[in-house]
Motif scaffolding. Structure first.
Motif, PDB file in Angstrom:
ATOM      1  N   VAL A   5       0.802  -1.224   0.000  1.00 27.78           N
ATOM      2  CA  VAL A   5       0.000   0.000   0.000  1.00 27.78           C
ATOM      3  C   VAL A   5       0.837   1.278   0.000  1.00 27.78           C
ATOM      4  O   VAL A   5       0.293   2.380  -0.028  1.00 27.78           O
ATOM      5  N   GLY A   6       2.148   1.154   0.017  1.00 31.64           N
ATOM      6  CA  GLY A   6       3.003   2.329  -0.020  1.00 31.64           C
ATOM      7  C   GLY A   6       4.450   1.904  -0.062  1.00 31.64           C
ATOM      8  O   GLY A   6       4.781   0.746   0.209  1.00 31.64           O
ATOM      9  N   GLY A   7       5.328   2.846  -0.422  1.00 27.74           N
ATOM     10  CA  GLY A   7       6.737   2.498  -0.431  1.00 27.74           C
ATOM     11  C   GLY A   7       7.595   3.530  -1.132  1.00 27.74           C
ATOM     12  O   GLY A   7       7.107   4.561  -1.619  1.00 27.74           O
ATOM     13  N   LEU A   8       8.886   3.241  -1.186  1.00 29.44           N
ATOM     14  CA  LEU A   8       9.853   4.097  -1.857  1.00 29.44           C
ATOM     15  C   LEU A   8      11.036   3.236  -2.290  1.00 29.44           C
ATOM     16  O   LEU A   8      11.210   2.111  -1.824  1.00 29.44           O
ATOM     17  N   TYR A   9      11.844   3.796  -3.186  1.00 27.07           N
ATOM     18  CA  TYR A   9      13.092   3.137  -3.551  1.00 27.07           C
ATOM     19  C   TYR A   9      14.163   4.190  -3.784  1.00 27.07           C
ATOM     20  O   TYR A   9      13.875   5.372  -4.020  1.00 27.07           O
ATOM     21  N   GLY A  10      15.403   3.756  -3.694  1.00 23.92           N
ATOM     22  CA  GLY A  10      16.526   4.650  -3.926  1.00 23.92           C
ATOM     23  C   GLY A  10      17.816   3.870  -3.916  1.00 23.92           C
ATOM     24  O   GLY A  10      17.823   2.638  -3.982  1.00 23.92           O
ATOM     25  N   LEU A  11      18.918   4.587  -3.807  1.00 25.79           N
ATOM     26  CA  LEU A  11      20.241   3.987  -3.951  1.00 25.79           C
ATOM     27  C   LEU A  11      21.162   4.550  -2.883  1.00 25.79           C
ATOM     28  O   LEU A  11      21.157   5.759  -2.629  1.00 25.79           O
ATOM     29  N   ASN A  12      21.953   3.682  -2.254  1.00 28.85           N
ATOM     30  CA  ASN A  12      22.886   4.160  -1.244  1.00 28.85           C
ATOM     31  C   ASN A  12      24.268   4.393  -1.832  1.00 28.85           C
ATOM     32  O   ASN A  12      24.745   3.644  -2.677  1.00 28.85           O
ATOM     33  N   THR A  13      24.894   5.473  -1.403  1.00 28.21           N
ATOM     34  CA  THR A  13      26.272   5.801  -1.770  1.00 28.21           C
ATOM     35  C   THR A  13      27.001   6.128  -0.479  1.00 28.21           C
ATOM     36  O   THR A  13      26.941   7.260   0.009  1.00 28.21           O
ATOM     37  N   GLY A  14      27.630   5.137   0.122  1.00 24.95           N
ATOM     38  CA  GLY A  14      28.292   5.350   1.398  1.00 24.95           C
ATOM     39  C   GLY A  14      27.292   5.676   2.489  1.00 24.95           C
ATOM     40  O   GLY A  14      26.347   4.923   2.728  1.00 24.95           O
ATOM     41  N   LEU A  15      27.472   6.824   3.140  1.00 26.82           N
ATOM     42  CA  LEU A  15      26.587   7.238   4.230  1.00 26.82           C
ATOM     43  C   LEU A  15      25.462   8.142   3.745  1.00 26.82           C
ATOM     44  O   LEU A  15      24.781   8.777   4.543  1.00 26.82           O
ATOM     45  N   LEU A  16      25.253   8.175   2.439  1.00 23.15           N
ATOM     46  CA  LEU A  16      24.200   8.990   1.831  1.00 23.15           C
ATOM     47  C   LEU A  16      23.203   8.064   1.136  1.00 23.15           C
ATOM     48  O   LEU A  16      23.587   7.048   0.562  1.00 23.15           O
ATOM     49  N   PHE A  17      21.920   8.431   1.218  1.00 22.41           N
ATOM     50  CA  PHE A  17      20.890   7.688   0.486  1.00 22.41           C
ATOM     51  C   PHE A  17      20.240   8.632  -0.506  1.00 22.41           C
ATOM     52  O   PHE A  17      19.799   9.730  -0.153  1.00 22.41           O
ATOM     53  N   CYS A  18      20.184   8.201  -1.764  1.00 19.69           N
ATOM     54  CA  CYS A  18      19.590   8.995  -2.836  1.00 19.69           C
ATOM     55  C   CYS A  18      18.173   8.496  -3.073  1.00 19.69           C
ATOM     56  O   CYS A  18      17.979   7.421  -3.645  1.00 19.69           O
ATOM     57  N   GLY A  19      17.189   9.251  -2.624  1.00 15.26           N
ATOM     58  CA  GLY A  19      15.805   8.862  -2.835  1.00 15.26           C
ATOM     59  C   GLY A  19      15.389   9.096  -4.273  1.00 15.26           C
ATOM     60  O   GLY A  19      15.659  10.156  -4.845  1.00 15.26           O
ATOM     61  N   GLU A  20      14.733   8.120  -4.887  1.00 16.18           N
ATOM     62  CA  GLU A  20      14.340   8.231  -6.277  1.00 16.18           C
ATOM     63  C   GLU A  20      12.846   8.471  -6.463  1.00 16.18           C
ATOM     64  O   GLU A  20      12.441   9.369  -7.180  1.00 16.18           O
ATOM     65  N   SER A  21      12.007   7.655  -5.861  1.00 20.24           N
ATOM     66  CA  SER A  21      10.571   7.830  -6.038  1.00 20.24           C
ATOM     67  C   SER A  21       9.828   7.110  -4.922  1.00 20.24           C
ATOM     68  O   SER A  21      10.392   6.226  -4.254  1.00 20.24           O
ATOM     69  N   MET A  22       8.559   7.475  -4.713  1.00 20.16           N
ATOM     70  CA  MET A  22       7.718   6.839  -3.710  1.00 20.16           C
ATOM     71  C   MET A  22       6.285   6.807  -4.207  1.00 20.16           C
ATOM     72  O   MET A  22       5.945   7.464  -5.201  1.00 20.16           O
ATOM     73  N   PHE A  23       5.435   6.045  -3.532  1.00 18.29           N
ATOM     74  CA  PHE A  23       4.053   5.936  -3.975  1.00 18.29           C
ATOM     75  C   PHE A  23       3.128   5.683  -2.786  1.00 18.29           C
ATOM     76  O   PHE A  23       3.554   5.229  -1.715  1.00 18.29           O
ATOM     77  N   ASN A  24       1.850   5.981  -3.001  1.00 22.66           N
ATOM     78  CA  ASN A  24       0.777   5.736  -2.042  1.00 22.66           C
ATOM     79  C   ASN A  24      -0.327   4.925  -2.691  1.00 22.66           C
ATOM     80  O   ASN A  24      -0.716   5.208  -3.827  1.00 22.66           O
ATOM     81  N   ARG A  25      -0.848   3.967  -1.974  1.00 22.75           N
ATOM     82  CA  ARG A  25      -2.131   3.364  -2.327  1.00 22.75           C
ATOM     83  C   ARG A  25      -3.132   3.527  -1.195  1.00 22.75           C
ATOM     84  O   ARG A  25      -4.295   3.161  -1.340  1.00 22.75           O
ATOM     85  N   VAL A  26      -2.646   4.028  -0.072  1.00 22.90           N
ATOM     86  CA  VAL A  26      -3.496   4.436   1.042  1.00 22.90           C
ATOM     87  C   VAL A  26      -2.992   5.799   1.504  1.00 22.90           C
ATOM     88  O   VAL A  26      -1.845   6.176   1.229  1.00 22.90           O
ATOM     89  N   SER A  27      -3.818   6.529   2.182  1.00 23.09           N
ATOM     90  CA  SER A  27      -3.411   7.838   2.677  1.00 23.09           C
ATOM     91  C   SER A  27      -2.174   7.703   3.567  1.00 23.09           C
ATOM     92  O   SER A  27      -2.138   6.866   4.470  1.00 23.09           O
ATOM     93  N   ASN A  28      -1.156   8.522   3.270  1.00 22.30           N
ATOM     94  CA  ASN A  28       0.074   8.603   4.058  1.00 22.30           C
ATOM     95  C   ASN A  28       0.978   7.375   3.938  1.00 22.30           C
ATOM     96  O   ASN A  28       1.941   7.244   4.704  1.00 22.30           O
TER      97      ASN A  28
END
Length: 239
Positions: free
Chosen positions: A139-162
């Protein structure tokens, strides 16, 4: 200054050569091989283009980032996190998450080539997904890529509120709890700004990226696991 046409050589021009209009456009061409994508993120560059168009590479100035100490949790979001009835997992359903991120009424920039490329990065242990479940329904989530101690957020989605907010806040607590130092939001919008993200000059971002990229979080940070269970009294540890 014209932007660059990449060839087969695994090389990007300096980010200082990016255009100011459109802001951050650095190069076109190349490919989406794991080696090129990982090099891009190590240099503060990411791909962003519409399906069917040539690959475009960007490094905007300024850059939107979120630091652990600057996280903002509104009173309403605090209540949502305290009472949500969902299970949150890490790296349980990467392909489902990235495909869910393509399901937008306004259309998507995530074409099949992007999907395939980031699945390869996930299989290599570099791209990660966060899943929010209502029983067995995603019902929700996100994905991205880690580079050392940094996380690069790419996209997220909702199928329920919040749903995406629950994914983001739960993951952010997990990531920073394991030593993560910065979340790269790329371009500031109302959504990320509401969490406390802000813009910094590209030069400052690149300097911090170089300091963080060769460090490593413990492997336990990225192993498939459950981050939160649907216990009404449960709060992420930073609240």
């Amino acid at each position: 200054m014209p932007f660059y046409q990449l060839d087969e050589e695994l090389l990007f021009p300096p980010v200082e050569h990016a255009l100011t209009d459109p802001d951050g456009l650095l190069a076109t061409g190349g490919d989406l091989s794991p080696s090129r994508l990982l090099l891009a993120y190590r240099e503060g560059i990411f791909p962003w283009y519409s399906p069917g168009e040539p690959i475009l590479w960007w490094s905007p100035d300024p850059r939107a980032v979120l630091y652990p100490a600057e996280l903002h949790v509104s009173r309403s979001l605090h209540k949502i996190l305290k009472k949500h009835p969902y299970r949150v997992t890490l790296n349980h359903a990467f392909e489902q998450v990235i495909r869910a991120c393509t399901e937008r009424d306004e259309g998507t920039w995530i074409g099949e080539d992007i999907v395939a490329a980031y699945i390869r990065l996930h299989q290599a242990g570099r791209a990660h997904s966060v899943e929010v479940w209502d029983d067995d329904a995603l019902v929700g989530g996100l994905y991205g890529l880690n580079t050392g101690l940094l996380f690069c957020g790419e996209s997220m989605f909702n199928r329920v509120s919040n749903g995406s907010k629950i994914a983001f806040m739960t993951f952010f607590a997990h990531f920073t709890g394991h030593g993560g130092r910065m979340f790269d939001c790329q371009i500031l919008n109302h959504y990320t700004e509401s969490f406390g993200a802000r813009e910094i000059p590209r030069q400052a971002f690149i300097r911090q990226l170089y300091q963080l990229r060769d460090n490593h979080l413990p492997q336990s940070c990225w192993q498939p696991q459950t981050l939160a269970r649907p216990v009404p009294s449960q709060l992420p540890p930073f609240l």
